[in-house]
Design an enzyme around this catalytic site. Structure first.
Site, PDB file in Angstrom:
ATOM      1  N   TYR A   1       0.789  -1.257   0.013  1.00 46.94           N
ATOM      2  CA  TYR A   1       0.120   0.077   0.042  1.00 46.94           C
ATOM      3  C   TYR A   1       0.730   1.275   0.109  1.00 46.94           C
ATOM      4  O   TYR A   1       0.447   2.262   0.420  1.00 46.94           O
ATOM      5  CB  TYR A   1      -1.068   0.181   1.373  1.00 46.94           C
ATOM      6  CG  TYR A   1      -2.133  -0.819   0.973  1.00 46.94           C
ATOM      7  CD1 TYR A   1      -2.965  -0.699  -0.031  1.00 46.94           C
ATOM      8  CD2 TYR A   1      -2.434  -1.990   1.903  1.00 46.94           C
ATOM      9  CE1 TYR A   1      -4.145  -1.450  -0.419  1.00 46.94           C
ATOM     10  CE2 TYR A   1      -3.578  -2.764   1.612  1.00 46.94           C
ATOM     11  CZ  TYR A   1      -4.406  -2.571   0.611  1.00 46.94           C
ATOM     12  OH  TYR A   1      -5.508  -3.213   0.585  1.00 46.94           O
TER      13      TYR A   1
ATOM     14  N   PHE B   1      -6.278   7.444   6.053  1.00 43.05           N
ATOM     15  CA  PHE B   1      -6.647   5.777   6.107  1.00 43.05           C
ATOM     16  C   PHE B   1      -5.566   4.801   6.112  1.00 43.05           C
ATOM     17  O   PHE B   1      -5.580   3.734   6.216  1.00 43.05           O
ATOM     18  CB  PHE B   1      -7.867   5.704   5.133  1.00 43.05           C
ATOM     19  CG  PHE B   1      -7.366   5.596   3.700  1.00 43.05           C
ATOM     20  CD1 PHE B   1      -6.852   4.336   3.275  1.00 43.05           C
ATOM     21  CD2 PHE B   1      -7.677   6.658   3.099  1.00 43.05           C
ATOM     22  CE1 PHE B   1      -6.415   4.553   1.963  1.00 43.05           C
ATOM     23  CE2 PHE B   1      -7.163   6.884   1.643  1.00 43.05           C
ATOM     24  CZ  PHE B   1      -6.529   5.756   1.139  1.00 43.05           C
TER      25      PHE B   1
ATOM     26  N   ARG C   1     -11.528  -5.987 -11.332  1.00 43.69           N
ATOM     27  CA  ARG C   1     -11.824  -4.510 -10.706  1.00 43.69           C
ATOM     28  C   ARG C   1     -13.391  -4.390 -11.211  1.00 43.69           C
ATOM     29  O   ARG C   1     -13.987  -3.783 -10.310  1.00 43.69           O
ATOM     30  CB  ARG C   1     -11.020  -3.397 -11.223  1.00 43.69           C
ATOM     31  CG  ARG C   1      -9.564  -3.734 -10.409  1.00 43.69           C
ATOM     32  CD  ARG C   1      -8.818  -2.517 -10.763  1.00 43.69           C
ATOM     33  NE  ARG C   1      -9.073  -1.131 -10.104  1.00 43.69           N
ATOM     34  CZ  ARG C   1      -8.977  -0.862  -9.210  1.00 43.69           C
ATOM     35  NH1 ARG C   1      -8.359  -1.386  -7.966  1.00 43.69           N
ATOM     36  NH2 ARG C   1      -9.258   0.497  -8.478  1.00 43.69           N
TER      37      ARG C   1
ATOM     38  N   THR D   1     -14.690   1.261  -4.400  1.00 42.31           N
ATOM     39  CA  THR D   1     -14.061   1.131  -3.266  1.00 42.31           C
ATOM     40  C   THR D   1     -14.979   1.153  -2.153  1.00 42.31           C
ATOM     41  O   THR D   1     -14.854   0.416  -1.306  1.00 42.31           O
ATOM     42  CB  THR D   1     -13.010   2.220  -2.997  1.00 42.31           C
ATOM     43  OG1 THR D   1     -12.236   2.126  -4.391  1.00 42.31           O
ATOM     44  CG2 THR D   1     -12.164   2.167  -1.808  1.00 42.31           C
TER      45      THR D   1
ATOM     46  N   ARG E   1     -18.255  -6.282  -3.939  1.00 38.85           N
ATOM     47  CA  ARG E   1     -18.213  -5.230  -2.582  1.00 38.85           C
ATOM     48  C   ARG E   1     -19.769  -4.844  -2.455  1.00 38.85           C
ATOM     49  O   ARG E   1     -20.396  -4.651  -1.371  1.00 38.85           O
ATOM     50  CB  ARG E   1     -17.424  -4.036  -2.931  1.00 38.85           C
ATOM     51  CG  ARG E   1     -15.965  -4.381  -2.914  1.00 38.85           C
ATOM     52  CD  ARG E   1     -15.039  -3.269  -3.491  1.00 38.85           C
ATOM     53  NE  ARG E   1     -13.557  -3.425  -3.065  1.00 38.85           N
ATOM     54  CZ  ARG E   1     -12.521  -3.009  -3.813  1.00 38.85           C
ATOM     55  NH1 ARG E   1     -13.051  -1.959  -4.555  1.00 38.85           N
ATOM     56  NH2 ARG E   1     -11.438  -3.060  -3.249  1.00 38.85           N
TER      57      ARG E   1
ATOM     58  N   ASN F   1     -13.686  -3.505   2.599  1.00 43.23           N
ATOM     59  CA  ASN F   1     -14.400  -3.818   1.349  1.00 43.23           C
ATOM     60  C   ASN F   1     -13.968  -5.274   0.647  1.00 43.23           C
ATOM     61  O   ASN F   1     -14.090  -5.354  -0.488  1.00 43.23           O
ATOM     62  CB  ASN F   1     -14.174  -2.685   0.353  1.00 43.23           C
ATOM     63  CG  ASN F   1     -12.900  -2.474   0.072  1.00 43.23           C
ATOM     64  OD1 ASN F   1     -11.792  -3.199   0.703  1.00 43.23           O
ATOM     65  ND2 ASN F   1     -12.513  -1.267  -0.556  1.00 43.23           N
TER      66      ASN F   1
ATOM     67  N   GLU G   1       2.911  -6.229  -7.165  1.00 43.79           N
ATOM     68  CA  GLU G   1       2.450  -6.727  -6.114  1.00 43.79           C
ATOM     69  C   GLU G   1       2.483  -8.323  -5.905  1.00 43.79           C
ATOM     70  O   GLU G   1       2.673  -8.924  -4.744  1.00 43.79           O
ATOM     71  CB  GLU G   1       0.887  -6.441  -6.044  1.00 43.79           C
ATOM     72  CG  GLU G   1       0.507  -5.018  -5.955  1.00 43.79           C
ATOM     73  CD  GLU G   1      -0.790  -4.610  -6.088  1.00 43.79           C
ATOM     74  OE1 GLU G   1      -1.482  -5.412  -6.707  1.00 43.79           O
ATOM     75  OE2 GLU G   1      -1.255  -3.301  -6.198  1.00 43.79           O
TER      76      GLU G   1
HETATM   77  P1  IDP Z   1      -9.038  -0.025  -4.274  1.00 48.91           P
HETATM   78  O1  IDP Z   1      -8.992  -0.957  -3.207  1.00 48.91           O
HETATM   79  O2  IDP Z   1     -10.526   0.319  -4.666  1.00 48.91           O
HETATM   80  O3  IDP Z   1      -8.154  -0.032  -5.291  1.00 48.91           O
HETATM   81  P2  IDP Z   1      -7.486   2.301  -3.081  1.00 48.91           P
HETATM   82  O4  IDP Z   1      -7.734   3.759  -3.165  1.00 48.91           O
HETATM   83  O5  IDP Z   1      -6.574   1.581  -3.804  1.00 48.91           O
HETATM   84  O6  IDP Z   1      -8.819   1.425  -3.262  1.00 48.91           O
HETATM   85  O7  IDP Z   1      -7.480   2.211  -1.579  1.00 48.91           O
HETATM   86  C1  IDP Z   1      -6.943   0.796  -1.154  1.00 48.91           C
HETATM   87  C2  IDP Z   1      -7.706   0.565   0.173  1.00 48.91           C
HETATM   88  O8  IDP Z   1      -7.696   1.476   1.069  1.00 48.91           O
HETATM   89  C3  IDP Z   1      -9.487   0.437  -0.268  1.00 48.91           C
HETATM   90  O9  IDP Z   1      -9.785  -0.741  -0.958  1.00 48.91           O
HETATM   91  C4  IDP Z   1     -10.169   0.578   1.050  1.00 48.91           C
HETATM   92  O10 IDP Z   1      -9.985  -0.377   2.024  1.00 48.91           O
HETATM   93  C5  IDP Z   1      -9.120   1.849   1.917  1.00 48.91           C
HETATM   94  N1  IDP Z   1      -9.671   2.994   1.607  1.00 48.91           N
HETATM   95  C6  IDP Z   1      -9.322   3.629   0.308  1.00 48.91           C
HETATM   96  N2  IDP Z   1      -9.836   4.960   0.291  1.00 48.91           N
HETATM   97  C7  IDP Z   1     -10.635   5.068   1.774  1.00 48.91           C
HETATM   98  C8  IDP Z   1     -11.240   6.256   2.195  1.00 48.91           C
HETATM   99  O11 IDP Z   1     -11.341   7.278   1.745  1.00 48.91           O
HETATM  100  N3  IDP Z   1     -11.551   6.125   3.471  1.00 48.91           N
HETATM  101  C9  IDP Z   1     -11.305   4.854   4.296  1.00 48.91           C
HETATM  102  N4  IDP Z   1     -10.612   3.609   3.780  1.00 48.91           N
HETATM  103  C10 IDP Z   1     -10.361   3.828   2.299  1.00 48.91           C
HETATM  104 MG    MG Z   2      -6.067   0.027  -5.178  1.00 47.86          MG
END
Ligand code: IDP
Ligand code: MG
Length: 137
Positions: free
Chosen positions: A50, A58, A86, A92, A103, A117, A131
């Protein structure tokens, strides 16, 4: 040319007993699982995975959540699997993720600092290779 992606069933998915359903959706769509392992990641793996989110509010809740229990790591293969997984995963935020997606169908908001999620899927060929190298070193 066929493509590969890293899929993670996050700790909420494993703890809720949804691993089988989630993997079944990937297989039912026609992709092939070529690596599959239940694992307990270290903080080091998660911080690498990450990396792009370091410094965001977060980030620490996300790492803590991902450390909260075992995850299932998988490599799925097939043409356009990155985009395809995806699309299966959905947006998300599980509250508004479309019904029909993993999700959207199986997730909800739990009032926490991190969105739980259920799944991760790589977002580009470069991310996928990076990854896969982290999780299946
Ligand atoms: P993704 O998993 O849909 O690609 P990313 O933006 O890469 O989303 O974020 C990684 C993970 O961080 C998300 O799957 C979610 O668990 C968490 N996350 C992302 N944005 C937020 C936020 O605005 N609030 C809380 N958790 C978040
Ligand atoms: Mg992501």
């Amino acid at each position: 040319m066929s493509q590969r992606t890293l899929v993670l069933v996050k700790p909420d998915g494993v703890a809720r007993g949804l691993t089988g359903q989630i993997l079944a959706r990937i297989e039912a769509k026609g992709y092939t699982l070529t690596r599959l392992e239940l694992m307990t990641p270290t903080r080091e793996i998660l911080e690498q995975h990450y990396e792009e989110h370091r410094g965001k509010p977060f980030f620490e809740p996300l790492v803590q959540f991902m450390l909260s229990g075992p995850v299932v790591a998988a490599v799925a293969e097939g043409d356009r699997v990155i985009e395809g997984f995806r699309s299966l995963a959905g947006a998300t935020e599980p509250t508004t993720a479309a019904p029909g997606t993993i999700r959207g169908d199986l997730g909800r908001d739990w009032g926490e600092k991190v969105q739980k999620n259920l799944v991760h899927g790589s977002d580009s060929p470069e991310s996928a290779e990076r990854e896969i190298g982290i999780w299946f070193a």
